[in-house]
Scaffold this motif. Structure first.
Motif: not given
Length: 65
Positions: A31-40
């Motif tokens: 549950r960590e961000p996959v891309a910074e600033g983009v919704r999962p």
């Protein structure tokens, strides 16, 4: 003579696709961000599509040998 570049391209596509899918899966499971600033909900399917496409290109390069 053309087998060398095709094998190299296939290896690059296959390694990149596998690494991208593994990284995306690991980030999504924790549950960590996959891309910074983009919704999962947007980033995960897009990266799965890119990883699958890269694997498909690698398989296509190997099939052309």
């Amino acid at each position: 003579m053309e087998n060398g570049p095709a094998i190299f391209a296939a290896a690059v596509f296959l390694l990149f696709g596998a690494a991208l899918l593994a990284w995306t899966g690991a980030r999504a499971l924790h549950r960590e961000p996959v891309a910074e600033g983009v919704r999962p909900a947007v980033a995960v399917p897009l990266l799965l599509l890119a990883g699958g496409g890269s694997l498909a290109l690698g398989a296509w390069c190997l099939a052309r040998l």
